[in-house]
Design an enzyme around this catalytic site. Structure first.
Site, PDB file in Angstrom:
ATOM      1  N   GLY A   1       6.989   3.243  -2.607  1.00 45.47           N
ATOM      2  CA  GLY A   1       7.584   1.810  -1.769  1.00 45.47           C
ATOM      3  C   GLY A   1       7.385   1.449  -0.552  1.00 45.47           C
ATOM      4  O   GLY A   1       7.862   0.291  -0.115  1.00 45.47           O
ATOM      5  N   SER A   2       7.065   3.023   0.581  1.00 47.30           N
ATOM      6  CA  SER A   2       6.731   1.642   1.341  1.00 47.30           C
ATOM      7  C   SER A   2       6.253   0.596   1.802  1.00 47.30           C
ATOM      8  O   SER A   2       7.153  -0.483   3.252  1.00 47.30           O
ATOM      9  CB  SER A   2       6.875   2.515   2.829  1.00 47.30           C
ATOM     10  OG  SER A   2       4.887   2.744   2.440  1.00 47.30           O
TER      11      SER A   2
ATOM     12  N   ASP B   1       6.767  -3.294  -7.050  1.00 57.33           N
ATOM     13  CA  ASP B   1       7.776  -2.842  -6.445  1.00 57.33           C
ATOM     14  C   ASP B   1       8.322  -4.087  -5.234  1.00 57.33           C
ATOM     15  O   ASP B   1       9.692  -4.445  -4.930  1.00 57.33           O
ATOM     16  CB  ASP B   1       6.388  -2.200  -5.049  1.00 57.33           C
ATOM     17  CG  ASP B   1       5.752  -1.195  -5.492  1.00 57.33           C
ATOM     18  OD1 ASP B   1       6.158  -1.077  -7.063  1.00 57.33           O
ATOM     19  OD2 ASP B   1       5.557  -0.286  -5.080  1.00 57.33           O
TER      20      ASP B   1
HETATM   21  N1  LIG Z   1       7.057   1.767   8.797  1.00 54.44           N
HETATM   22  C1  LIG Z   1       6.159   0.384   8.356  1.00 54.44           C
HETATM   23  N2  LIG Z   1       5.299  -0.094   9.254  1.00 54.44           N
HETATM   24  C2  LIG Z   1       4.373  -0.520   9.228  1.00 54.44           C
HETATM   25  N3  LIG Z   1       3.928  -0.239   7.745  1.00 54.44           N
HETATM   26  C3  LIG Z   1       3.704   0.050   7.046  1.00 54.44           C
HETATM   27  C4  LIG Z   1       4.634   0.612   7.652  1.00 54.44           C
HETATM   28  N4  LIG Z   1       5.640   1.322   5.818  1.00 54.44           N
HETATM   29  C5  LIG Z   1       4.401   0.715   5.416  1.00 54.44           C
HETATM   30  N5  LIG Z   1       3.931   0.015   5.976  1.00 54.44           N
HETATM   31  C6  LIG Z   1       2.780  -0.250   5.211  1.00 54.44           C
HETATM   32  O1  LIG Z   1       2.239  -0.392   3.624  1.00 54.44           O
HETATM   33  C7  LIG Z   1       1.176   0.321   3.934  1.00 54.44           C
HETATM   34  C8  LIG Z   1       1.536   1.241   2.323  1.00 54.44           C
HETATM   35  O2  LIG Z   1       1.495   1.133   1.338  1.00 54.44           O
HETATM   36  P1  LIG Z   1       0.461   2.296   0.725  1.00 54.44           P
HETATM   37  O3  LIG Z   1      -0.271   3.100   1.014  1.00 54.44           O
HETATM   38  O4  LIG Z   1       0.946   1.310  -0.538  1.00 54.44           O
HETATM   39  O5  LIG Z   1       2.964   3.236   0.296  1.00 54.44           O
HETATM   40  P2  LIG Z   1       3.613   3.371  -0.118  1.00 54.44           P
HETATM   41  O6  LIG Z   1       3.203   3.607  -1.559  1.00 54.44           O
HETATM   42  O7  LIG Z   1       3.988   3.633   0.195  1.00 54.44           O
HETATM   43  O8  LIG Z   1       4.106   1.495  -0.442  1.00 54.44           O
HETATM   44  C9  LIG Z   1       0.604   0.768   5.153  1.00 54.44           C
HETATM   45  O9  LIG Z   1      -0.650   0.981   5.291  1.00 54.44           O
HETATM   46  C10 LIG Z   1       1.345  -0.037   5.797  1.00 54.44           C
HETATM   47  O10 LIG Z   1       1.041  -0.838   6.393  1.00 54.44           O
HETATM   48  C1  LIG Z   2      -0.040   2.011 -10.517  1.00 56.15           C
HETATM   49  C2  LIG Z   2       0.661   1.380 -10.516  1.00 56.15           C
HETATM   50  O1  LIG Z   2       1.504   0.735 -11.631  1.00 56.15           O
HETATM   51  C3  LIG Z   2       2.054   1.352  -9.384  1.00 56.15           C
HETATM   52  C4  LIG Z   2       1.978   1.819  -8.144  1.00 56.15           C
HETATM   53  O2  LIG Z   2       2.675   2.272  -7.650  1.00 56.15           O
HETATM   54  P1  LIG Z   2       2.656   2.738  -5.961  1.00 56.15           P
HETATM   55  O3  LIG Z   2       2.670   1.634  -5.067  1.00 56.15           O
HETATM   56  O4  LIG Z   2       0.932   3.720  -5.765  1.00 56.15           O
HETATM   57  O5  LIG Z   2       4.218   3.510  -5.823  1.00 56.15           O
HETATM   58  C5  LIG Z   2       0.480   0.016  -9.540  1.00 56.15           C
HETATM   59  C6  LIG Z   2       1.485  -1.708  -9.275  1.00 56.15           C
HETATM   60  O6  LIG Z   2       1.933  -1.902 -10.703  1.00 56.15           O
HETATM   61  O7  LIG Z   2       0.647  -2.462  -9.089  1.00 56.15           O
END
Ligand SMILES: Nc1ncnc2c1ncn2[C@@H]1O[C@H](COP(=O)(O)OP(=O)(O)O)[C@@H](O)[C@H]1O
Ligand SMILES: C[C@@](O)(CCOP(=O)(O)O)CC(=O)O
Length: 394
Positions: free
Chosen positions: A158-159, A213
């Site tokens: 959930g970054s 998320d």
């Molecule tokens: N600490 C951070 N600083 C800047 N952008 C971030 C940061 N963390 C996440 N993001 C943004 O969120 C996106 C990551 O999303 P995602 O691939 O779904 O990762 P997660 O599964 O960890 O949520 C990155 O491409 C970026 O744009």
């Molecule tokens: C696959 C899904 O159910 C979860 C995605 O999880 P994550 O963002 O990859 O942690 C997609 C969603 O709920 O939007």
């Protein structure tokens, strides 16, 4: 003129049950993580040529952007008459995003050559800034924004939601403080506004996310979530998990598309898998509720045994959808060798797995598993889940 500073933090999340099936209308269960992102916005002394100073070290961004075009393009356009800062669902998402992209091409030389995570971070920032602050009728000059995070970017914890919730909450708090409103904690209504703006930002990165998320990162604790319904915010028992990063990168949208293709070819079979996952999530929610109210060690032990069974089942159901990975299977095998249950969390295909640690587990067993995982090249975080959601720091 007084300058306003804002500091906000928001947690990451893990999905306990219901990843993928949530997109098919099933119940999902997610919980906030002890790992958090923190953002600080500082108003600076006004200059003749105002700037936004952006520091996002986790994605390698350290930019200084001209503020005037942002104000001219995003504060005064048609969107400002259609939606107010507290009406995130009324914004014309596509046209606002188009304007955001236009402005970024104007103010960030080489925008197209940035990495996609850098581009998306800037798009989310300006989207939220234009949408929230730009619709508040307030003025602003030079400011800096710095966001740091304990979370691995792009590993399913959930970054992106933690990032979006922080940014949207910080801009909303800036609006509140400039309007001289009370500087107390966010009310539930304000949290819902933050979550809905963060959902709009999540759409930039993920296309059509379920919303679980942003909801979990905003409200914290344990969230039972079904698309199109109000989330149920549940009290979370203290759960200890090992969060194991497979270090295999993955893209949520690619995995979601692969499951959709599988569904298209095997509608009835995949529907049954989704329905089974729904039963797992609903049963787990009941067990976790029971766990919060149980004192007897024997009952606690029995609940954990049942939860472990559900974790194993859920992982195998997800694997049947093709979203596991050899690295995730290796983590699960190691956990199983130590008598512990493990499942992938999030979209799968890499990213993280979670190992449930019942309170009766010997510390020597946990340490032996950690050593085994670390020696295999995985990253291990021993953490409690279920802490607070978005928070204002004074
Ligand atoms: N600490 C951070 N600083 C800047 N952008 C971030 C940061 N963390 C996440 N993001 C943004 O969120 C996106 C990551 O999303 P995602 O691939 O779904 O990762 P997660 O599964 O960890 O949520 C990155 O491409 C970026 O744009
Ligand atoms: C696959 C899904 O159910 C979860 C995605 O999880 P994550 O963002 O990859 O942690 C997609 C969603 O709920 O939007």
């Amino acid at each position: 003129m007084e300058r306003t500073d804002v500091k906000i933090s928001a947690p990451g999340k893990v999905i306990l049950h219901g990843e993928h099936s949530v997109l098919y209308g099933k119940t999902a269960l997610a919980v906030s993580l002890g790992l958090r992102s923190t953002v600080i916005i500082k108003e600076l002394a006004p200059t003749d040529n105002p700037k936004i100073h952006v520091h996002f070290p986790n994605v390698g961004l350290d930019d200084t952007l001209a503020l005037k075009p942002v104000i001219e393009q995003l504060f005064t356009t048609s969107i400002s008459r259609k939606c107010s800062w507290n009406e995130p669902t009324r914004i014309d998402h596509e046209s606002h995003l188009k304007k955001v992209d236009g402005v970024l091409h104007m103010i960030r030389p080489g925008f197209d050559d940035l990495q996609s995570n850098q581009k998306n971070s800037l798009r989310c920032l300006l989207y939220a800034f234009g949408g929230i602050f730009g619709n508040s009728g307030l003025n602003i000059s030079d400011f800096s924004i710095k966001l740091t995070s304990d979370l691995t970017v792009g590993a399913g914890t959930g970054s992106s939601a933690s990032f979006s919730v922080c940014i949207c909450a910080a801009i909303l708090q800036l609006v509140k403080l400039k309007n001289s409103e009370n500087d107390g904690d966010f009310s539930v209504e304000e949290k819902n506004i933050v979550s809905a703006w963060a959902y709009n930002c999540e759409k930039i990165t993920h296309g059509a996310p379920s919303g679980i998320d942003n909801t979990t990162c905003t409200h914290g604790s344990l969230v039972s979530f079904k698309k199109g319904e109000d989330p149920l915010l549940l009290a979370s028992p203290e759960l200890r998990v090992l969060l194991v990063d497979s270090r295999v990168g993955r893209e949520t949208s690619r995995l979601v598309a692969a499951v959709k293709d599988l569904h298209g070819r095997n509608v009835a079979a995949v529907d049954h898998v989704m329905e089974a996952m729904n039963h797992v999530a609903v049963t787990a929610a009941e067990l976790l509720k029971k766990l919060s109210n149980t004192k007897s060690e024997e009952d606690i032990e029995a609940i954990y045994k049942h939860l472990q069974e559900l974790w194993e089942m859920n992982h195998c159901l997800l694997a049947s959808l093709g979203v596991s990975h050899p690295a995730l299977e290796a983590i699960r095998l190691a956990a199983g060798d130590h008598g512990l249950a493990c499942k992938l969390t999030g979209a799968g295909g890499g990213g993280n797995a979670i190992v449930l640690i019942p309170p009766s587990t010997e510390e020597s067993t946990v340490n032996a598993l950690k050593t085994k995982l670390l020696n295999s090249g995985f990253r291990v975080t021993d953490t409690l889940v279920g802490g607070s959601g978005v928070e204002i720091h004074k």
